[in-house]
Design an enzyme around this catalytic site. Sequence first.
Site, PDB file in Angstrom:
ATOM      1  N   TYR A   1       1.956 -44.929   1.465  1.00 13.76           N
ATOM      2  CA  TYR A   1       1.612 -44.147   1.919  1.00 13.76           C
ATOM      3  C   TYR A   1       2.291 -44.081   2.756  1.00 13.76           C
ATOM      4  O   TYR A   1       3.172 -44.540   3.653  1.00 13.76           O
ATOM      5  CB  TYR A   1       0.371 -44.670   2.814  1.00 13.76           C
ATOM      6  CG  TYR A   1       0.016 -43.864   4.105  1.00 13.76           C
ATOM      7  CD1 TYR A   1      -0.307 -43.165   3.908  1.00 13.76           C
ATOM      8  CD2 TYR A   1      -0.260 -44.438   5.438  1.00 13.76           C
ATOM      9  CE1 TYR A   1      -1.150 -41.929   5.368  1.00 13.76           C
ATOM     10  CE2 TYR A   1      -0.591 -43.843   6.634  1.00 13.76           C
ATOM     11  CZ  TYR A   1      -0.922 -42.409   6.377  1.00 13.76           C
ATOM     12  OH  TYR A   1      -1.101 -41.489   7.629  1.00 13.76           O
TER      13      TYR A   1
ATOM     14  N   LYS B   1     -10.915 -46.605   5.930  1.00 16.89           N
ATOM     15  CA  LYS B   1     -11.168 -45.588   4.735  1.00 16.89           C
ATOM     16  C   LYS B   1     -12.555 -46.316   4.017  1.00 16.89           C
ATOM     17  O   LYS B   1     -13.364 -46.515   4.949  1.00 16.89           O
ATOM     18  CB  LYS B   1      -9.826 -46.413   3.724  1.00 16.89           C
ATOM     19  CG  LYS B   1      -8.536 -45.480   3.836  1.00 16.89           C
ATOM     20  CD  LYS B   1      -8.506 -44.239   4.555  1.00 16.89           C
ATOM     21  CE  LYS B   1      -7.422 -43.570   5.638  1.00 16.89           C
ATOM     22  NZ  LYS B   1      -6.462 -44.004   5.473  1.00 16.89           N
TER      23      LYS B   1
ATOM     24  N   ASP C   1      -0.892 -54.553   0.707  1.00 21.03           N
ATOM     25  CA  ASP C   1      -2.237 -53.448   1.249  1.00 21.03           C
ATOM     26  C   ASP C   1      -3.006 -53.364   0.154  1.00 21.03           C
ATOM     27  O   ASP C   1      -2.539 -52.870  -0.736  1.00 21.03           O
ATOM     28  CB  ASP C   1      -1.485 -52.399   1.164  1.00 21.03           C
ATOM     29  CG  ASP C   1      -1.822 -51.069   2.242  1.00 21.03           C
ATOM     30  OD1 ASP C   1      -3.251 -51.376   2.380  1.00 21.03           O
ATOM     31  OD2 ASP C   1      -1.324 -50.357   3.157  1.00 21.03           O
TER      32      ASP C   1
END
Length: 397
Positions: free
Chosen positions: A115, A212, A187
């Site tokens: 990310y 999320k 992650d």
Amino acid sequence: MPHKVDENWGFASLTVHGSGGIDPLTGAVSPPIYQSSTFAFKNAQHGEDLFKGEAAGYIYSRLGNPTIAGLEKEMAFLEKGEAGLAFGSGMSASFNICISLCSAGENFVSSNTIYGGTHALHKKVMPRLGIEPREVDATDLNNIEKAIDDKTKYIFIETPANPNLSLVDIEVCAEIAHRHDILLVVDNTFATPYLQQPLTLGADIVMHSATKYIGGHGDCVAGLAVSTKEFINHCRKMSLNDTGGVLSPFNAWLLLRGLKTLTVRMDRHCENGMRVAQFLAFHPKVEWVSYPGLRYHPEHELAKKQMRKFGGMIAFGIKGGREESKRFLDNLNLCTLAVSLGDCDTLISHPSSTTHSSYTDEELAEANIAPNLIRISVGIEDCSDIMDDLNQALRKI
Ligand code: LCS
């Protein structure tokens, strides 16, 4: 109020009945929101004992809160770890994990496809603290191994990776980490514990942007980590309590509510994801598609090995350049043009100009984030409506 949760239940039963379960005081089936910043001591000695750790109980919601504790326990349960820790955002989780493991003069090795906010944390923040990030192409694990030296404290990977959906072999990566006596942090935001449980594959710490799929409804920002009791206590006491990036009790409650439907939402995300990926793969205006469920995805076999299903995230490239991509995005109706992912709503974005704008052009190329890459977080709408919308916008190019 007895409420026995059996660890051998299936995942859906565990998410519905999880350890955040029935309130022992009142029998409330939905956990109470302890919307209190502070908790009264019974007397002066009790306050002293709580601070010394010689009595169990709550002091102040930056240090711990019963609603948040319920979420932490449930998440540990679902990720098959000993303990959990909640944060005010996924970035707070990443930051606190990093500073719990590294001090000035030390380094960590990370995949370079992650990310964009995590990349910025690595490249812009950590060096100012004297901590060196070593980002490498982790689709070849030799690159990870070569970057490790005696000052390396941990390996960080995202799999599937944001935004290009490449995968890293968690089991092999854990072997490398442990051979060098360091930790593996995964992650797991894109997969969730329903699709992938990194700790069972040898990882030491698993983290999420709970903003999320865990929350699932696009209504709160949150982070979570699960690991051993030893690491979670260390991270809580040596970092989170003092840096303060904690979750609110209300957001913990939203996440506990989100977890109840995680399995059914993920099943639908996965089903719609596969159908949309197949639709895009055969579309004449689409140049390429990256979805771990497609047989020609470079890590499809690995996806079958380490994931239960293939998820709801897809990356694809439109034929033509930036202008064509913009025209496509601007003509969508049902698909919402927004960052974030994992919501009930289908969200679509152009990472290199938004979520991943912290990458230089050179870094984007090294991380295999193509200039025409479009990322879609396939929602739980009727799939035919999602495909119709994509089709009408593609036809306008
Ligand atoms: N890890 C991953 C894989 C993420 O996708 C994100 C956020 C984070 C960590 C950070 O979590 P946050 O602090 O936002 O809760 N990803 C975003 C994205 O792709 N678009 O907007 C946020």
